[in-house]
Design a protein around this motif. Structure first.
Motif, PDB file in Angstrom:
ATOM      1  N   THR A  96       9.531  -4.002  -0.264  1.00  0.00           N
ATOM      2  CA  THR A  96      10.707  -4.181   0.688  1.00  0.00           C
ATOM      3  C   THR A  96      10.625  -5.697   1.023  1.00  0.00           C
ATOM      4  O   THR A  96       9.716  -6.433   0.922  1.00  0.00           O
ATOM      5  N   GLU A  97      11.774  -5.703   1.943  1.00  0.00           N
ATOM      6  CA  GLU A  97      11.672  -7.308   2.495  1.00  0.00           C
ATOM      7  C   GLU A  97      10.467  -7.596   3.573  1.00  0.00           C
ATOM      8  O   GLU A  97      10.193  -8.760   3.884  1.00  0.00           O
ATOM      9  N   SER A  98       9.646  -6.668   4.105  1.00  0.00           N
ATOM     10  CA  SER A  98       8.565  -6.790   4.811  1.00  0.00           C
ATOM     11  C   SER A  98       7.445  -7.336   4.076  1.00  0.00           C
ATOM     12  O   SER A  98       6.381  -7.494   4.429  1.00  0.00           O
ATOM     13  N   GLY A  99       7.646  -7.010   2.592  1.00  0.00           N
ATOM     14  CA  GLY A  99       6.392  -7.311   1.675  1.00  0.00           C
ATOM     15  C   GLY A  99       5.482  -6.117   1.424  1.00  0.00           C
ATOM     16  O   GLY A  99       4.634  -6.208   0.596  1.00  0.00           O
ATOM     17  N   THR A 100       5.914  -4.943   1.808  1.00  0.00           N
ATOM     18  CA  THR A 100       5.228  -3.831   1.293  1.00  0.00           C
ATOM     19  C   THR A 100       5.669  -3.043   0.377  1.00  0.00           C
ATOM     20  O   THR A 100       7.138  -3.144   0.355  1.00  0.00           O
ATOM     21  N   THR A 101       5.044  -2.698  -0.480  1.00  0.00           N
ATOM     22  CA  THR A 101       5.626  -1.740  -1.623  1.00  0.00           C
ATOM     23  C   THR A 101       5.309  -0.576  -1.484  1.00  0.00           C
ATOM     24  O   THR A 101       4.257   0.119  -0.918  1.00  0.00           O
ATOM     25  N   ILE A 102       6.508   0.238  -1.702  1.00  0.00           N
ATOM     26  CA  ILE A 102       6.626   1.625  -1.594  1.00  0.00           C
ATOM     27  C   ILE A 102       7.214   2.423  -2.616  1.00  0.00           C
ATOM     28  O   ILE A 102       7.811   1.757  -3.279  1.00  0.00           O
TER      29      ILE A 102
ATOM     30  N   ASN B 270       8.390  18.482   0.309  1.00  0.00           N
ATOM     31  CA  ASN B 270       8.106  17.742   1.312  1.00  0.00           C
ATOM     32  C   ASN B 270       8.099  16.285   0.813  1.00  0.00           C
ATOM     33  O   ASN B 270       7.330  15.872  -0.343  1.00  0.00           O
ATOM     34  N   LEU B 271       8.250  15.069   1.364  1.00  0.00           N
ATOM     35  CA  LEU B 271       8.291  13.911   1.049  1.00  0.00           C
ATOM     36  C   LEU B 271       7.005  13.267   1.450  1.00  0.00           C
ATOM     37  O   LEU B 271       6.600  13.478   2.677  1.00  0.00           O
ATOM     38  N   VAL B 272       6.461  12.512   0.283  1.00  0.00           N
ATOM     39  CA  VAL B 272       5.312  11.730   0.759  1.00  0.00           C
ATOM     40  C   VAL B 272       5.403  10.111   0.270  1.00  0.00           C
ATOM     41  O   VAL B 272       6.100   9.798  -0.905  1.00  0.00           O
ATOM     42  N   GLU B 273       5.100   9.469   1.358  1.00  0.00           N
ATOM     43  CA  GLU B 273       5.556   7.835   0.852  1.00  0.00           C
ATOM     44  C   GLU B 273       4.047   7.238   0.606  1.00  0.00           C
ATOM     45  O   GLU B 273       3.100   7.448   1.271  1.00  0.00           O
ATOM     46  N   LEU B 274       3.985   6.611  -0.677  1.00  0.00           N
ATOM     47  CA  LEU B 274       3.054   5.742  -0.880  1.00  0.00           C
ATOM     48  C   LEU B 274       3.198   4.602  -0.827  1.00  0.00           C
ATOM     49  O   LEU B 274       4.113   4.137  -1.124  1.00  0.00           O
ATOM     50  N   LEU B 275       2.071   3.739  -0.208  1.00  0.00           N
ATOM     51  CA  LEU B 275       2.440   2.403   0.246  1.00  0.00           C
ATOM     52  C   LEU B 275       1.186   1.389  -0.230  1.00  0.00           C
ATOM     53  O   LEU B 275       0.181   1.764   0.121  1.00  0.00           O
TER      54      LEU B 275
ATOM     55  N   PHE C  65       4.981  12.020   4.846  1.00  0.00           N
ATOM     56  CA  PHE C  65       3.520  11.727   5.192  1.00  0.00           C
ATOM     57  C   PHE C  65       3.058  10.404   4.286  1.00  0.00           C
ATOM     58  O   PHE C  65       3.603  10.437   3.309  1.00  0.00           O
ATOM     59  N   GLY C  66       2.822   9.568   4.976  1.00  0.00           N
ATOM     60  CA  GLY C  66       2.398   8.257   4.302  1.00  0.00           C
ATOM     61  C   GLY C  66       1.021   8.014   3.999  1.00  0.00           C
ATOM     62  O   GLY C  66       0.032   8.066   4.819  1.00  0.00           O
ATOM     63  N   LEU C  67       0.823   7.599   2.963  1.00  0.00           N
ATOM     64  CA  LEU C  67      -0.532   7.149   2.380  1.00  0.00           C
ATOM     65  C   LEU C  67      -0.778   5.842   1.865  1.00  0.00           C
ATOM     66  O   LEU C  67       0.352   5.572   0.912  1.00  0.00           O
ATOM     67  N   ALA C  68      -1.805   5.120   2.334  1.00  0.00           N
ATOM     68  CA  ALA C  68      -1.929   3.631   1.712  1.00  0.00           C
ATOM     69  C   ALA C  68      -2.683   3.747   0.396  1.00  0.00           C
ATOM     70  O   ALA C  68      -3.755   4.570   0.330  1.00  0.00           O
ATOM     71  N   VAL C  69      -2.261   3.079  -0.389  1.00  0.00           N
ATOM     72  CA  VAL C  69      -3.278   2.891  -2.032  1.00  0.00           C
ATOM     73  C   VAL C  69      -3.458   1.260  -1.936  1.00  0.00           C
ATOM     74  O   VAL C  69      -2.517   0.640  -1.549  1.00  0.00           O
ATOM     75  N   ASP C  70      -4.442   1.095  -2.911  1.00  0.00           N
ATOM     76  CA  ASP C  70      -4.691  -0.218  -3.121  1.00  0.00           C
ATOM     77  C   ASP C  70      -3.715  -0.805  -4.298  1.00  0.00           C
ATOM     78  O   ASP C  70      -3.372  -2.021  -4.263  1.00  0.00           O
ATOM     79  N   ASP C  71      -3.598   0.079  -5.231  1.00  0.00           N
ATOM     80  CA  ASP C  71      -2.642  -0.423  -6.299  1.00  0.00           C
ATOM     81  C   ASP C  71      -1.371   0.547  -6.776  1.00  0.00           C
ATOM     82  O   ASP C  71      -1.781   1.471  -7.513  1.00  0.00           O
ATOM     83  N   LEU C  72      -0.363   0.445  -6.026  1.00  0.00           N
ATOM     84  CA  LEU C  72       0.560   1.209  -6.323  1.00  0.00           C
ATOM     85  C   LEU C  72       1.181   1.450  -7.576  1.00  0.00           C
ATOM     86  O   LEU C  72       1.436   2.735  -8.109  1.00  0.00           O
ATOM     87  N   ASP C  73       1.404   0.430  -8.240  1.00  0.00           N
ATOM     88  CA  ASP C  73       1.623   0.613  -9.807  1.00  0.00           C
ATOM     89  C   ASP C  73       0.791   1.312 -10.708  1.00  0.00           C
ATOM     90  O   ASP C  73       1.278   2.268 -11.364  1.00  0.00           O
TER      91      ASP C  73
END
Length: 141
Positions: free
Chosen positions: A119-125, A134-139, A92-100
Motif C-alpha cells: 500500500t501507499e503506506s509501505g505496508t504489504t498486505i 471470516n476475513l484475516v489480514e496478513l501484513l 483479524f490482523g496478523l503480522a508476518v516477517d515475509d508475506l510473499d
C-alpha cells in the motif's frame, strides 16, 4: 468524558460454526498456539449474551501480542456477511516477517482476495478467508 477505569485489549473474537475446523486453520495454517478450550452455558452466560439457554464452546489462541477467541454457539445465530468494506464487518490482523513466503506456502484450498499488495503506506498486505468466511489480514511492515 473520562472514565474511572483503564481498558486494555483482551481478545479478538470470531463466531464459527465448526470449531475444530477453525482451530485447524488458525493452528496448522497460520501457526497460532492453542492456549485453552472451555465451555460456558450457565444462566449468567445466557443473560450476558442475550440468548436464553445459550452455551458456547470457546478456544483461545496465542497470536503473539493478541489473543484470538473462536467460539461456537448453541443455539446458532445468523451469520453477518463479512464483506470487508461494510459497517459491522470484522477481520483479524496478523503480522508476518515475509508475506510473499507465507502467501506461497498457503494450502491451495485457502481462499484469498489477492496476493500480497504493498500500500501507499509501505505496508504489504493481503486478505484471506478462514473456513467460515471470516476475513484475516496478513501484513508485513
Amino acid at each position: 468524558m473520562a472514565t474511572d477505569f483503564d481498558a486494555t485489549a483482551h481478545h479478538h473474537g470470531l463466531i464459527v460454526s465448526d470449531l475444530d475446523r477453525a482451530i485447524e486453520f488458525y493452528r496448522d495454517v497460520l501457526g497460532l498456539d492453542v492456549l485453552t478450550r472451555f465451555t460456558v452455558g450457565d444462566e449468567a452466560f445466557g443473560t450476558a449474551v442475550g440468548i436464553d439457554g445459550a452455551s458456547a464452546e470457546i478456544v483461545h489462541l496465542d497470536a503473539g501480542g493478541a489473543r484470538l477467541e473462536l467460539a461456537t454457539y448453541e443455539p446458532e445465530g445468523e451469520a453477518i456477511d463479512p464483506a470487508l468494506n461494510q459497517p459491522g464487518s470484522t477481520h483479524f490482523g496478523l503480522a508476518v516477517d515475509d508475506l510473499d513466503a507465507v502467501a506461497a506456502s498457503l494450502p491451495d484450498d485457502v481462499e484469498t482476495i489477492s496476493g500480497p499488495q504493498t500500500t501507499e503506506s509501505g505496508t504489504t498486505i493481503m486478505f484471506l478467508a478462514d473456513p467460515e468466511g471470516n476475513l484475516v489480514e496478513l501484513l508485513e511492515t
